[in-house]
Motif scaffolding. Structure first.
Motif, PDB file in Angstrom:
ATOM      1  N   PRO A   3      27.829  44.323 -59.751  1.00 54.40           N
ATOM      2  CA  PRO A   3      28.736  43.158 -59.668  1.00 54.40           C
ATOM      3  C   PRO A   3      28.019  41.822 -59.761  1.00 54.40           C
ATOM      4  O   PRO A   3      28.494  40.905 -60.447  1.00 54.40           O
ATOM      5  N   PHE A   4      26.871  41.677 -59.089  1.00 53.96           N
ATOM      6  CA  PHE A   4      26.168  40.396 -59.141  1.00 53.96           C
ATOM      7  C   PHE A   4      25.636  40.129 -60.549  1.00 53.96           C
ATOM      8  O   PHE A   4      25.685  38.996 -61.038  1.00 53.96           O
ATOM      9  N   THR A   5      25.155  41.168 -61.212  1.00 58.82           N
ATOM     10  CA  THR A   5      24.676  41.012 -62.585  1.00 58.82           C
ATOM     11  C   THR A   5      25.804  40.572 -63.497  1.00 58.82           C
ATOM     12  O   THR A   5      25.631  39.684 -64.350  1.00 58.82           O
ATOM     13  N   LYS A   6      26.981  41.163 -63.333  1.00 55.65           N
ATOM     14  CA  LYS A   6      28.144  40.760 -64.126  1.00 55.65           C
ATOM     15  C   LYS A   6      28.472  39.282 -63.899  1.00 55.65           C
ATOM     16  O   LYS A   6      28.780  38.549 -64.845  1.00 55.65           O
ATOM     17  N   GLU A   7      28.399  38.870 -62.641  1.00 53.76           N
ATOM     18  CA  GLU A   7      28.717  37.480 -62.323  1.00 53.76           C
ATOM     19  C   GLU A   7      27.723  36.528 -62.971  1.00 53.76           C
ATOM     20  O   GLU A   7      28.096  35.480 -63.508  1.00 53.76           O
ATOM     21  N   VAL A   8      26.439  36.900 -62.936  1.00 52.96           N
ATOM     22  CA  VAL A   8      25.412  36.079 -63.583  1.00 52.96           C
ATOM     23  C   VAL A   8      25.692  35.989 -65.075  1.00 52.96           C
ATOM     24  O   VAL A   8      25.637  34.904 -65.682  1.00 52.96           O
ATOM     25  N   TYR A   9      26.006  37.125 -65.691  1.00 53.67           N
ATOM     26  CA  TYR A   9      26.307  37.149 -67.129  1.00 53.67           C
ATOM     27  C   TYR A   9      27.469  36.218 -67.459  1.00 53.67           C
ATOM     28  O   TYR A   9      27.423  35.455 -68.433  1.00 53.67           O
ATOM     29  N   GLU A  10      28.533  36.298 -66.670  1.00 62.03           N
ATOM     30  CA  GLU A  10      29.713  35.489 -66.959  1.00 62.03           C
ATOM     31  C   GLU A  10      29.398  34.007 -66.863  1.00 62.03           C
ATOM     32  O   GLU A  10      29.839  33.202 -67.692  1.00 62.03           O
ATOM     33  N   LEU A  21      29.410  28.102 -78.679  1.00 60.93           N
ATOM     34  CA  LEU A  21      29.454  29.512 -79.014  1.00 60.93           C
ATOM     35  C   LEU A  21      30.731  30.148 -78.475  1.00 60.93           C
ATOM     36  O   LEU A  21      31.254  29.728 -77.435  1.00 60.93           O
ATOM     37  N   SER A  22      31.226  31.141 -79.185  1.00 61.46           N
ATOM     38  CA  SER A  22      32.393  31.909 -78.748  1.00 61.46           C
ATOM     39  C   SER A  22      31.937  33.278 -78.272  1.00 61.46           C
ATOM     40  O   SER A  22      30.980  33.844 -78.812  1.00 61.46           O
ATOM     41  N   ARG A  23      32.629  33.791 -77.291  1.00 59.28           N
ATOM     42  CA  ARG A  23      32.270  35.096 -76.738  1.00 59.28           C
ATOM     43  C   ARG A  23      32.703  36.204 -77.697  1.00 59.28           C
ATOM     44  O   ARG A  23      33.870  36.301 -78.070  1.00 59.28           O
ATOM     45  N   ARG A  24      31.744  37.027 -78.110  1.00 59.56           N
ATOM     46  CA  ARG A  24      32.055  38.205 -78.906  1.00 59.56           C
ATOM     47  C   ARG A  24      32.232  39.426 -78.001  1.00 59.56           C
ATOM     48  O   ARG A  24      33.135  40.223 -78.168  1.00 59.56           O
ATOM     49  N   ARG A  25      31.327  39.557 -77.080  1.00 57.81           N
ATOM     50  CA  ARG A  25      31.401  40.587 -76.051  1.00 57.81           C
ATOM     51  C   ARG A  25      30.496  40.124 -74.922  1.00 57.81           C
ATOM     52  O   ARG A  25      29.860  39.080 -75.014  1.00 57.81           O
ATOM     53  N   ARG A  26      30.484  40.868 -73.837  1.00 60.53           N
ATOM     54  CA  ARG A  26      29.641  40.450 -72.720  1.00 60.53           C
ATOM     55  C   ARG A  26      28.186  40.326 -73.183  1.00 60.53           C
ATOM     56  O   ARG A  26      27.609  41.243 -73.759  1.00 60.53           O
ATOM     57  N   GLY A  27      27.619  39.166 -72.941  1.00 57.44           N
ATOM     58  CA  GLY A  27      26.217  38.964 -73.284  1.00 57.44           C
ATOM     59  C   GLY A  27      25.959  38.590 -74.722  1.00 57.44           C
ATOM     60  O   GLY A  27      24.802  38.544 -75.149  1.00 57.44           O
ATOM     61  N   LEU A  28      27.000  38.299 -75.501  1.00 57.52           N
ATOM     62  CA  LEU A  28      26.794  37.892 -76.890  1.00 57.52           C
ATOM     63  C   LEU A  28      27.737  36.758 -77.241  1.00 57.52           C
ATOM     64  O   LEU A  28      28.959  36.921 -77.272  1.00 57.52           O
TER      65      LEU A  28
END
Length: 218
Positions: A3-10, A21-28
């Motif tokens: 969960p914390f990693t997801k929050e950092v990514y977001e 930039l536009s979001r293509r998928r998580r982390g891209l």
């Protein structure tokens, strides 16, 4: 993903959005360079046992026509953003800076400020540099002896730049740089398939990319 990693990514993706930039998928995150070429910044992470998360930025280029030819030579359907035409690690460590690490359950504002500055002053420029066709071709040629997908991307770039599937000279050049038989055999199969591909012939003939709109998440 924790969960914390997801929050950092977001939160890091939010930073990429502020730079267009536009979001293509998580982390891209992606942005348009030309009708054929999309620039991208990928985020990679490393989780540590203490719960902290390290983030790396990776500039990428997706050259659609080249990737379509690459897929045709492999006799596979084209899937957008499945594999970048060019990619390179270009994170803080490249510049002798401290790594970008988020301590457990701490979304440090200074880290996001560092990320934003890094993207603006370093990463976006690197993406544009990598996207220049002559740079992409030369880099692929330089990396060609390592094998893998590189010799096939090299032929795909040459096919698109020269608008031909008759690439005997380029094929022989690539073969001369490969030391391993399995690389040579793989490239031979690829070139034979590319020359026979109806998809490749149509793309070279018409010079068009798909008119279907790309699905981009906002």
């Amino acid at each position: 993903m924790k969960p914390f990693t997801k929050e950092v990514y977001e939160r890091c993706m939010d930073i990429l959005k502020t730079h267009g930039l536009s979001r293509r998928r998580r982390g891209l995150g992606i942005f348009t360079i030309s009708e054929e070429i999309q620039g991208a910044i990928a985020l990679f992470h490393r989780d540590f046992p203490d719960g902290s998360v390290e983030i790396h930025t990776v500039p990428q280029v997706y050259w659609e026509t080249v990737q379509r030819l690459y897929s045709a030579g492999r006799n596979l359907p084209f899937r957008a953003f499945e594999q970048p035409t060019r990619t390179r690690m270009w994170s803080f460590i490249n510049f002798g800076e401290p790594k970008l690490i988020f301590e457990p359950n701490s979304l440090n504002r200074d880290n996001f400020t560092r990320l934003s500055a890094h993207v603006e002053w370093r990463v976006l420029g690197k993406v544009l540099e990598m996207a220049e066709p002559k740079n992409a071709l030369q880099a692929t040629l330089d990396e060609l002896p390592s094998g893998g997908h590189r010799p096939k991307i090299f032929l795909s770039i040459k096919a698109w730049i020269n608008r031909t599937l008759e690439l005997d000279d380029e094929f022989n050049q690539a073969i001369s740089l490969l030391d391993h038989d399995h690389f040579i055999q793989s490239l031979t199969r690829f070139y034979d398939q590319l020359k026979q591909s109806d998809v490749a012939h149509e793309l070279i003939k018409t010079g068009r990319v798909s008119s279907k709109p790309r699905k981009v998440l906002t």
